[in-house]
Enzyme design. Structure first.
Site, mmCIF file in Angstrom:
data_model
loop_
_atom_site.group_PDB
_atom_site.id
_atom_site.type_symbol
_atom_site.label_atom_id
_atom_site.label_comp_id
_atom_site.label_asym_id
_atom_site.label_seq_id
_atom_site.Cartn_x
_atom_site.Cartn_y
_atom_site.Cartn_z
ATOM 1 N N SER A 1 -3.936 -2.774 -0.332
ATOM 2 C CA SER A 1 -2.834 -3.608 0.153
ATOM 3 C C SER A 1 -3.382 -4.980 0.503
ATOM 4 C CB SER A 1 -2.220 -2.949 1.391
ATOM 5 O OG SER A 1 -1.242 -3.810 1.927
ATOM 6 N N CYS B 1 4.922 3.703 17.909
ATOM 7 C CA CYS B 1 5.769 3.446 19.081
ATOM 8 C C CYS B 1 7.175 3.087 18.644
ATOM 9 C CB CYS B 1 5.150 2.321 19.903
ATOM 10 S SG CYS B 1 5.855 2.176 21.551
ATOM 11 N N GLY C 1 0.822 -1.208 0.000
ATOM 12 C CA GLY C 1 0.000 0.000 0.000
ATOM 13 C C GLY C 1 0.859 1.263 0.000
HETATM 14 C C1 LIG Z 1 -4.629 3.415 5.515
HETATM 15 C C2 LIG Z 1 -3.340 2.759 5.209
HETATM 16 N N1 LIG Z 1 -2.620 3.162 4.157
HETATM 17 C C3 LIG Z 1 -1.459 2.571 3.818
HETATM 18 C C4 LIG Z 1 -0.940 1.543 4.552
HETATM 19 C C5 LIG Z 1 0.369 0.922 4.146
HETATM 20 O O1 LIG Z 1 0.173 -0.347 3.557
HETATM 21 P P1 LIG Z 1 1.374 -1.389 3.477
HETATM 22 O O2 LIG Z 1 1.571 -1.912 4.855
HETATM 23 O O3 LIG Z 1 0.919 -2.441 2.524
HETATM 24 O O4 LIG Z 1 2.553 -0.643 2.966
HETATM 25 C C6 LIG Z 1 -1.636 1.080 5.672
HETATM 26 C C7 LIG Z 1 -1.089 -0.019 6.510
HETATM 27 O O5 LIG Z 1 -1.065 0.032 7.719
HETATM 28 C C8 LIG Z 1 -2.868 1.698 6.012
HETATM 29 O O6 LIG Z 1 -3.581 1.312 7.070
#
Ligand SMILES: Cc1ncc(COP(=O)(O)O)c(C=O)c1O
Length: 387
Positions: free
Chosen positions: A196, A323, A69
């Protein structure tokens, strides 16, 4: 164990594992190779592309496979700016994931200006404020569909409508919405969208970038020209097969009233906690939110301490606080909603998936009640005997 942290990541569905396994052992060809051995890999990628397209109401030609993502978000923002060289302004919101907020901040050194829209107490932006922030040099508006901490849904489809006919691209980070609420992109006015796999029962390390077919796309990764030149790098075939299968399963789950099932579990949990633990309040819009997320503040308690006690009992949820340095920072999302640092530090996120059950909800509620009582009794002033 009981796992209520499905906004962080999800268990890979066994049917997904089964489909991806042959692509490690028997069908390991490089999809770009011309020979027959690689053909199965190329075909499997196209099946996955069709499944993902079906899942989000898009055309297969609009699906680009990425590594996560984060990459999808970075690539969407980078492309919007590179495809419109005269424009150096981006609009986003204060509650975005760091894969958007920090990327926009990093672009500052290249002269890109970012307007960060505030949110109200419910965690939502105002469309009037969005409209007022638009400038002739605005290249992109990027707003998340569902907030990963609170589960609050942003008015992204209304925002896309507002931008229709204006020369501004619109991207949404739908990473935490996928598999929880249906998505239908065709005709929506959304130009770019990120997903993702690990948030909807595929493995970690695979993402999707939807690129509307009428939008000019400038790739972030440049090299061998895979994915029609939109994302170079040898395709992660097992992961792509996995996200395709997960998309197919998520589509079926939603078609069989999956959102309602998630909401029933979440509502059961939330009702019990609100009734049985004193001093608990819910955060974020109750009306506009994901069906699987409960975000609650426990007055006077420290979320970190609660998590330590939960951990000892094999119960997993999240404080929503970054954290990484060892000292929990209060959530930027809670602060943006106008809450105090204290309330932010007393907040827990419980996020459900199709693997959770009512029996787990009962056990978890009893544990939360016990932990809250224990920590409160430790805090209350001791009884003074005598003089
Ligand atoms: C809203 C949102 N955007 C982007 C990401 C990033 O995705 P990835 O872990 O696949 O890089 C996350 C993951 O925690 C997310 O919750």
């Amino acid at each position: 164990m009981i796992y209520f942290d499905n906004n962080a990541t999800t268990r890979v569905d066994p049917a997904v594992v089964e489909e991806m396994l042959p692509f490690f052992s028997e069908k390991y060809g490089n999809p770009s190779a011309g020979y027959r051995f690689a053909k199965a890999c190329r075909e499997a990628i196209e099946v996955a592309r069709e499944r993902v397209a079906g899942f989000i109401g898009a055309d297969p030609s609009e699906i680009v496979f990425t590594s996560c993502g984060t990459e999808s978000n970075n690539a969407a923002i980078a492309s919007a700016l590179r495809a419109q060289p005269g424009k150096r302004h981006v609009i986003t919101s204060a509650i975005e994931h760091s894969a958007v907020l920090k990327y926009c901040a990093a672009l500052g050194v290249e002269g890109v200006e970012t307007t960060i829209l505030p949110v109200d107490g419910g965690g939502r932006i105002s469309l009037d404020e969005l409209e007022a922030a638009l400038r002739p040099d605005t290249a992109l508006v990027t707003l998340m569909l569902a907030n990963n901490e609170t589960g609050v849904l942003s008015p992204v489809f209304e925002a896309a409508e507002l931008l229709r006919g204006r020369e501004v691209l619109f991207h949404t980070d739908a990473v935490n919405a996928a598999g929880k609420v249906p998505l239908a992109l065709e005709g929506s006015g959304v130009h770019l969208l990120s997903l993702s796999g690990h948030k909807f029962h595929a493995p970690k390390g695979v993402g999707i970038l939807y690129v509307n077919r009428n939008v000019r796309f400038e790739p972030l990764l440049i090299g061998g020209g895979q994915e029609g030149g939109r994302r170079s790098g040898t395709e992660a075939v097992p992961n792509i097969v996995a996200i395709g299968k997960a998309a197919e399963l998520a589509r079926a789950f939603l078609a069989e009233a999956g959102s309602q099932r998630l909401a029933a579990l979440r509502d059961h949990f939330e009702r019990e906690i609100l009734e049985r633990v004193p001093g608990v309040v819910r955060n974020g819009s109750a009306e506009h939110r994901l069906p699987n997320t409960a975000h609650l503040s426990f007055e006077g308690l420290d979320a970190g301490e609660m998590l330590l006690l939960f951990d000892q009992k094999d119960f997993y949820c999240s404080s929503g606080s970054a954290c990484s340095t060892g000292k929990a920072k209060p959530s930027h999302v809670m602060l943006a909603m106008g809450h105090s640092e204290e309330r932010a530090r007393s907040s827990l996120r419980f996020s459900f998936s199709r693997y959770n059950t009512d029996a787990e909800v009962e056990t978890a509620v009893a544990l939360v009640v016990k932990v809250a009582e224990k920590l409160r009794s430790l805090r209350s002033p001791g009884v003074v005997v005598g003089g």
